[in-house]
Scaffold this active site. Structure first.
Site, PDB file in Angstrom:
ATOM      1  N   SER A 129     -31.336 148.439  86.298  1.00 57.88           N
ATOM      2  CA  SER A 129     -31.192 147.976  84.963  1.00 57.88           C
ATOM      3  C   SER A 129     -32.310 146.865  84.747  1.00 57.88           C
ATOM      4  O   SER A 129     -32.909 146.527  85.997  1.00 57.88           O
ATOM      5  CB  SER A 129     -29.952 147.433  84.661  1.00 57.88           C
ATOM      6  OG  SER A 129     -29.599 146.074  85.086  1.00 57.88           O
ATOM      7  N   GLY A 130     -32.470 146.440  83.678  1.00 61.76           N
ATOM      8  CA  GLY A 130     -33.522 145.430  83.460  1.00 61.76           C
ATOM      9  C   GLY A 130     -32.850 143.892  83.396  1.00 61.76           C
ATOM     10  O   GLY A 130     -33.489 142.987  82.978  1.00 61.76           O
ATOM     11  N   ASP A 131     -31.520 143.788  83.538  1.00 57.24           N
ATOM     12  CA  ASP A 131     -30.969 142.709  83.717  1.00 57.24           C
ATOM     13  C   ASP A 131     -29.960 142.595  84.740  1.00 57.24           C
ATOM     14  O   ASP A 131     -29.977 143.734  85.700  1.00 57.24           O
ATOM     15  CB  ASP A 131     -30.535 142.113  82.452  1.00 57.24           C
ATOM     16  CG  ASP A 131     -30.506 140.676  82.158  1.00 57.24           C
ATOM     17  OD1 ASP A 131     -29.950 139.886  83.176  1.00 57.24           O
ATOM     18  OD2 ASP A 131     -30.699 140.215  80.999  1.00 57.24           O
ATOM     19  N   ASP A 132     -29.074 141.593  84.844  1.00 58.87           N
ATOM     20  CA  ASP A 132     -27.931 141.866  85.996  1.00 58.87           C
ATOM     21  C   ASP A 132     -27.221 143.059  85.916  1.00 58.87           C
ATOM     22  O   ASP A 132     -26.815 143.791  84.731  1.00 58.87           O
ATOM     23  CB  ASP A 132     -26.881 140.738  85.698  1.00 58.87           C
ATOM     24  CG  ASP A 132     -27.647 139.135  85.448  1.00 58.87           C
ATOM     25  OD1 ASP A 132     -28.531 138.860  86.474  1.00 58.87           O
ATOM     26  OD2 ASP A 132     -27.149 138.334  84.819  1.00 58.87           O
TER      27      ASP A 132
END
Ligand SMILES: *[C@@H]1O[C@H](CO)[C@@H](O)[C@H](O)[C@H]1NC(C)=O
Ligand SMILES: *[C@@H]1O[C@H](CO)[C@@H](O)[C@H](O)[C@H]1NC(C)=O
Ligand SMILES: *[C@@H]1O[C@H](CO)[C@@H](O)[C@H](O)[C@H]1NC(C)=O
Ligand SMILES: *[C@@H]1O[C@H](CO)[C@@H](O)[C@H](O)[C@H]1NC(C)=O
Ligand SMILES: *[C@@H]1O[C@H](CO)[C@@H](O)[C@H](O)[C@H]1NC(C)=O
Ligand SMILES: *[C@@H]1O[C@H](CO)[C@@H](O)[C@H](O)[C@H]1NC(C)=O
Length: 475
Positions: free
Chosen positions: A255-258
């Site tokens: 993913s692009g975040d946590d």
């Protein structure tokens, strides 16, 4: 004569076979072919229906929002009569947002793809979360999630690894261009609900967070694959938020975040709402997230986070392993955190604690609201190709205490920083940590390498028994 007989038999045979083939096809077209379905669930259902029974068309073009809403409405009538299951057969099912109901299962066939509509009028705007006071992207309301439910009990979203595709690129673009009036939608959000199972699904390209259980309890999330471009904005994997008794296991997230972000409300709104996330198990998670953490605690943690048990985590090309994010004004606490068993490869930081994370809801946050960070235990960690072992920054006048690290081996990258550890305003102990940690983590000697706590007693969520459900359906 003999020859002709044989020919006749073959010809008749061919005619018979082709008739049977036609029969078979006809049955399938008429929705008559039996389909065996078997899976584990917290509850099986007495009634079953297909989205086709409500006029759904899985051609990837026809909008099915009404069919989904009608299906759930009709099937909600069985809530007190053994519950109902809505099966989504193979096909591409374009839809806007729809709500779930209690004692209900949404089941996705392995070749079923739910495609999120890209028409903004398919996404009604709902109130911000009371524990946030604001939408996360913009003040005011937020677009409702693709699959939404509130005040429910006993709800299951599962499948044979069927797909929910958020088609998020349009949202990401609009977000970057600052064109959105409201906060982007999530793929799945369940609020004020009890007894939730989300399992065996693939989630693609969410507009923002993927799975957001909030103000809910008794939640099992397992066998989930989440995929989004690593540069996509805020595509967090799974965000348990002011929830209790949760088990999250066997999942793979890019993913692009946590990959996982544990939360409990934002600044003065979260403090006032006062609903912690507690008794959370995270097991066997694999994460790739070059710009974020495998597991973040915060930054919204104003209702408190307590008793999180993290075990057997693998992360590759991820910015940090476990990250605590907080700041002055958040209030709340993060305490009794237990981590056992992490295998990490190509990381910027293994351990990261940030006491000066900004990102406030508004200007009314209380400068006296200091977070309490206490009892953070890490053991049995192996990491390779790491730039920095740890960056642990507490808050001046509000140190992070009771940090324990044992049996940690970190292989530094060729181009690593000269000081692999930076520590400020923290207090704790260590044993068998390589490279040797900062002085603020007082070394207890190599004999204590098993010293950091990990609870052995089980949690109520572990004793929930799954049932084997099997159905013979005509799809
Ligand atoms: C779904 O629930 C939300 C919040 O309760 C509500 O605003 C919305 O109208 C519901 N949607 C439908 C189609 O019933
Ligand atoms: C849902 O539950 C919350 C918390 O118990 C309550 O405040 C709210 O009024 C309920 N909403 C509905 C629509 O019943
Ligand atoms: C589910 O599907 C995804 C995407 O195709 C795939 O990467 C994953 O391995 C599948 N999971 C299982 C358990 O088959
Ligand atoms: C769901 O995934 C689990 C592994 O997480 C697997 O054991 C099970 O067979 C899967 N069920 C279905 C229906 O695919
Ligand atoms: C080590 O990490 C660097 C980035 O810091 C990366 O470019 C390199 O490919 C990694 N090496 C290996 C062997 O994975
Ligand atoms: C240290 O961690 C490794 C796994 O990384 C584990 O196999 C070993 O048993 C641990 N040692 C102790 C003393 O706990």
């Amino acid at each position: 004569m003999v020859k002709t007989d044989w020919l006749l038999v073959i010809l008749l045979g061919l005619v018979f076979l082709s008739l049977e083939g036609a029969e078979g096809r006809k049955e399938r077209i008429l929705g008559g072919s039996p389909y065996e379905l078997a899976y584990s669930a917290i509850n099986c259902r007495k009634h079953s229906a297909s989205i086709k029974d409500f006029g759904g068309i899985g051609d990837g073009k026809t909008l099915n929002t009404k069919a989904f809403q009608k299906a759930v409405n009709q099937l909600s009538k069985y809530a007190s009569d053994g519950g109902a299951q809505l099966v989504i057969p193979a096909g591409h099912w374009l839809t806007g947002s729809f709500n779930l109901t209690s004692h209900f299962t949404l089941f996705l066939h392995k070749d079923a793809v739910l495609l999120a509509s890209q028409e903004i009028n398919q996404w009604p705007v709902i109130d911000p979360l009371p524990s946030y006071g604001h939408g996360r992207d913009a003040p005011g309301g937020r677009y409702i999630s693709l699959i939404f439910g509130t005040n429910l009990t006993d709800v299951i979203i599962t499948g044979e690894n069927g797909t929910i595709d958020g088609q998020g690129a349009l949202w990401w673009q609009q977000f970057h261009m600052n064109k959105l009036k409201y906060t982007r939608p999530y793929l799945i959000e369940l609020m004020h609900s009890n007894k939730i199972q989300i399992s065996n699904l693939t989630l693609l390209n969410s507009p923002s967070w993927n799975i957001h259980p909030v103000y809910s309890s008794n939640i099992i999330i397992q066998g989930i694959t989440i995929l989004a471009p690593v540069t996509s904005p805020n595509t967090d994997g799974i965000d348990p938020d002011s929830c209790t008794n949760i088990k999250l296991e066997d999942s793979y997230i890019v993913s692009g975040d946590d990959c996982v972000a544990v939360k409990s409300g934002w600044d003065e709104y979260g403090i006032k709402y006062g609903k912690p996330t507690s008794h959370l198990i995270i097991k066997r998670l694999t994460c790739i997230s070059p710009y974020s953490a495998a597991i973040a605690l915060g930054s919204e943690m104003s209702g408190g986070i307590q008793d999180v048990r993290i075990q057997d985590i693998t992360a590759i090309q991820t910015e940090s392993g476990i990250r605590i994010k907080t700041g002055v004004g958040r209030g709340g606490y993060v305490k009794d955190i237990y981590v056992k068993g992490m295998k990490l490869h190509t990381m910027k930081w293994v351990f990261w604690m940030t006491g000066n994370y900004g990102s406030h809801a508004d200007t009314h946050w209380d400068p006296k609201a200091l977070p309490e960070i206490k009892g953070i235990n890490y053991r049995d960690v192996v990491a390779e190709n790491v730039s920095m072992a740890g960056q642990l920054d507490g808050i001046s006048g509000d140190p992070f205490t009771g940090i324990c690290m044992s049996n940690v081996t970190i292989g530094l990258a060729k181009k690593s920083k000269k000081n692999p550890w930076v520590c400020t305003n923290i207090e704790g102990i260590s044993s068998s940590v390589q490279p040797p940690p900062c002085k603020l983590l007082a070394d207890q000697g190599p004999k204590k390498s098993g010293m950091c706590d990990f609870p052995t007693e089980s949690l109520p969520i572990d004793s929930i028994e799954m049932q084997r459900c099997s159905y013979r359906l005509n799809l």
